[in-house]
Enzyme design. Structure first.
Site, short mmCIF file in Angstrom:
data_model
loop_
_atom_site.label_atom_id
_atom_site.label_comp_id
_atom_site.label_asym_id
_atom_site.label_seq_id
_atom_site.Cartn_x
_atom_site.Cartn_y
_atom_site.Cartn_z
N ASN A 1 -3.36 -3.53 26.68
CA ASN A 1 -2.07 -4.22 26.60
C ASN A 1 -1.25 -3.86 27.85
OD1 ASN A 1 0.51 -5.10 26.03
ND2 ASN A 1 0.51 -4.35 23.92
N CYS B 1 7.02 -6.96 26.06
CA CYS B 1 5.74 -7.69 26.12
C CYS B 1 5.94 -9.20 26.19
CB CYS B 1 4.87 -7.32 24.93
SG CYS B 1 4.37 -5.59 24.96
N HIS C 1 -0.43 -13.30 24.87
CA HIS C 1 -0.23 -11.89 25.23
C HIS C 1 -1.41 -11.11 24.69
CE1 HIS C 1 1.29 -7.96 25.74
NE2 HIS C 1 1.61 -7.77 24.47
O1 UT7 Z 1 2.40 -5.74 22.79
C1 UT7 Z 1 3.49 -5.45 22.00
C2 UT7 Z 1 3.22 -5.72 20.61
N1 UT7 Z 1 2.32 -4.76 20.07
C3 UT7 Z 1 1.33 -5.15 19.31
O2 UT7 Z 1 1.13 -6.32 19.16
C4 UT7 Z 1 0.51 -4.12 18.60
C5 UT7 Z 1 0.33 -4.54 17.18
N2 UT7 Z 1 -0.41 -3.64 16.36
C6 UT7 Z 1 -1.72 -3.36 16.53
O3 UT7 Z 1 -2.34 -3.79 17.48
C7 UT7 Z 1 -2.41 -2.54 15.46
O4 UT7 Z 1 -1.52 -2.34 14.41
C8 UT7 Z 1 -2.95 -1.17 15.97
C9 UT7 Z 1 -4.15 -1.38 16.85
C10 UT7 Z 1 -1.85 -0.45 16.70
C11 UT7 Z 1 -3.39 -0.31 14.78
O5 UT7 Z 1 -4.30 -1.02 13.95
P1 UT7 Z 1 -4.08 -1.07 12.37
O6 UT7 Z 1 -5.24 -1.75 11.82
O7 UT7 Z 1 -2.73 -1.69 12.13
O8 UT7 Z 1 -4.11 0.45 11.96
P2 UT7 Z 1 -2.98 1.37 11.30
O9 UT7 Z 1 -1.85 1.58 12.21
O10 UT7 Z 1 -2.66 0.83 9.94
O11 UT7 Z 1 -3.75 2.72 11.16
C12 UT7 Z 1 -4.96 2.86 10.40
C13 UT7 Z 1 -5.45 4.30 10.51
C14 UT7 Z 1 -4.39 5.35 10.29
O12 UT7 Z 1 -4.95 6.39 9.52
P3 UT7 Z 1 -4.67 6.50 7.93
O13 UT7 Z 1 -3.18 6.63 7.82
O14 UT7 Z 1 -5.19 5.22 7.36
O15 UT7 Z 1 -5.45 7.70 7.57
C15 UT7 Z 1 -4.10 5.88 11.67
O16 UT7 Z 1 -3.66 7.21 11.67
O17 UT7 Z 1 -5.97 4.54 11.82
C16 UT7 Z 1 -5.45 5.76 12.33
N3 UT7 Z 1 -5.38 5.69 13.79
C17 UT7 Z 1 -6.42 6.02 14.58
N4 UT7 Z 1 -7.65 6.50 14.31
C18 UT7 Z 1 -8.47 6.74 15.35
C19 UT7 Z 1 -4.37 5.28 14.56
N5 UT7 Z 1 -4.71 5.33 15.85
C20 UT7 Z 1 -5.98 5.80 15.89
C21 UT7 Z 1 -6.89 6.08 16.94
N6 UT7 Z 1 -8.12 6.54 16.62
N7 UT7 Z 1 -6.58 5.87 18.24
#
Ligand code: UT7
Length: 323
Positions: free
Chosen positions: A280, A114, A250
């Protein structure tokens, strides 16, 4: 007098197919609302089955050349940032070179995931400043849809396909931060973080693999590292965030974009945001945002821009440039 790499053309290409968040509700335990509020993404483009990264890149390159009023004969080098090249080799850049009808000069790919476009810009700038090229096409192009695990809701809803390109041209400046062109760059990587974001396959492991990401861990690194690298690039140019007209980040997550702007002390009015429409697109996201930002009438000649990106590696960096 000082040589500068000045942006003289910009263009982009997005595949025709647009997929709205709601489409994922049919196959995954997810909702439009979750995707929108956690990432800021509303839709993304996916390449057609027979459309490859070099196809997207060629279209973006043609648009940038047209914007510059130049042809392939005017270009000395192509630097293409991608992690999703058509073939293991040759490089996607040489495929674009052939498709543009460019029979001289040289072309190669840069792989920093990225952060790829920031690395490509920095390399292209070095080629120009060292006298190895006068005009360089710098492209970011990706088909991340090809490395998605469509059963993994934590990743497959986040990425999209696309391409953007700039034409950089050597021009003489005064050697001050008032000059047009690339003013300073900052590149970093730390391979100890490999497991936070990677593809679990590759040539040497004899498979294609799928993208794996510990999103919340990447998130934790992102805001701090992005604000820092942007600050370093600006400092090297003799500037600070008060001088910035546009952050062109980005486009991975609106919350990372907002957090970085806040840490830099800038309002969202000074940020080009396209994540809602593109998702992304990895190395393509910054040139896409630059092209769309210009098209919208936001980015104008003379504006001070800082681009910043982080991704797999981890690899991250920033470029300060005057448009
Ligand atoms: O470009 C390269 C670099 N990449 C990035 O910059 C990405 C960086 N990270 C992010 O953008 C965020 O961390 C995400 C968008 C990927 C996730 O957001 P988050 O607020 O960090 O959520 P999380 O990973 O802590 O997950 C929260 C909850 C989890 O459930 P539990 O464990 O709290 O019950 C996940 O299982 O959200 C759940 N979850 C979803 N729920 C509904 C994960 N994906 C989904 C989904 N729909 N698609």
């Amino acid at each position: 007098m000082a040589g500068r790499s000045v942006v003289v053309g910009v263009g982009h290409y997005l595949p025709e197919r647009v997929v709205q968040n709601a489409e994922f509700e049919n196959t995954l335990e997810t909702t439009d609302e979750w995707i929108r509020t956690r990432s800021g993404i509303e839709r993304r483009h996916f390449a057609a089955e027979d459309e490859t990264t070099s196809d997207l890149a060629t279209n973006a390159a043609k648009a940038a050349l047209a914007d510059a009023g130049l042809t392939a004969d005017d270009i000395d080098a192509i630097v293409l940032a991608t992690s999703t090249a058509d073939l293991t080799f040759p490089s996607a850049a040489t495929m674009v070179q052939a498709r543009l009808g460019m029979t001289r000069g040289f072309a190669f790919d840069v792989q920093a995931v990225c952060a790829g476009f920031v690395f490509a810009l920095s390399n292209a700038n070095a080629l120009i400043l060292s006298g190895q090229a006068k005009r360089v096409l710098v492209i970011g192009a990706e088909t991340f849809s090809r490395i998605m695990d469509w059963t993994d809701r934590s990743t497959c809803v986040l990425f999209g396909d696309g391409a953007g390109a700039l034409v950089l041209e050597e021009q003489q400046g005064q050697g001050t931060s008032d000059d047009r062109g690339i003013l300073a760059t900052d590149l970093n990587s730390d391979g100890r973080y490999k497991d936070l974001l990677y593809v679990d396959g590759g040539v040497s492991t004899q498979s294609t693999g799928h993208l794996r990401m510990q999103g919340n861990q990447v998130f934790r690194h992102a805001v701090e590292k992005l604000a820092k690298t942007a600050e370093i690039a600006l400092e090297r140019a003799g500037l600070n965030s008060d001088d910035v007209d546009w952050i062109v980040p980005h486009q991975a997550n609106i919350r990372i974009i907002q957090g970085t702007a806040k840490k830099m002390g800038l309002p969202m009015d000074n940020v080009i945001v396209t994540v809602q429409d593109h998702g992304n697109t990895s190395a393509a996201s910054i040139p896409l945002a630059l092209s769309v930002g210009k098209q919208r009438g936001q980015i104008k000649q003379g504006d001070l821009i800082v681009t910043e990106a982080i991704g797999g590696g981890l690899a991250w960096g920033a470029v300060a440039l005057r448009w």
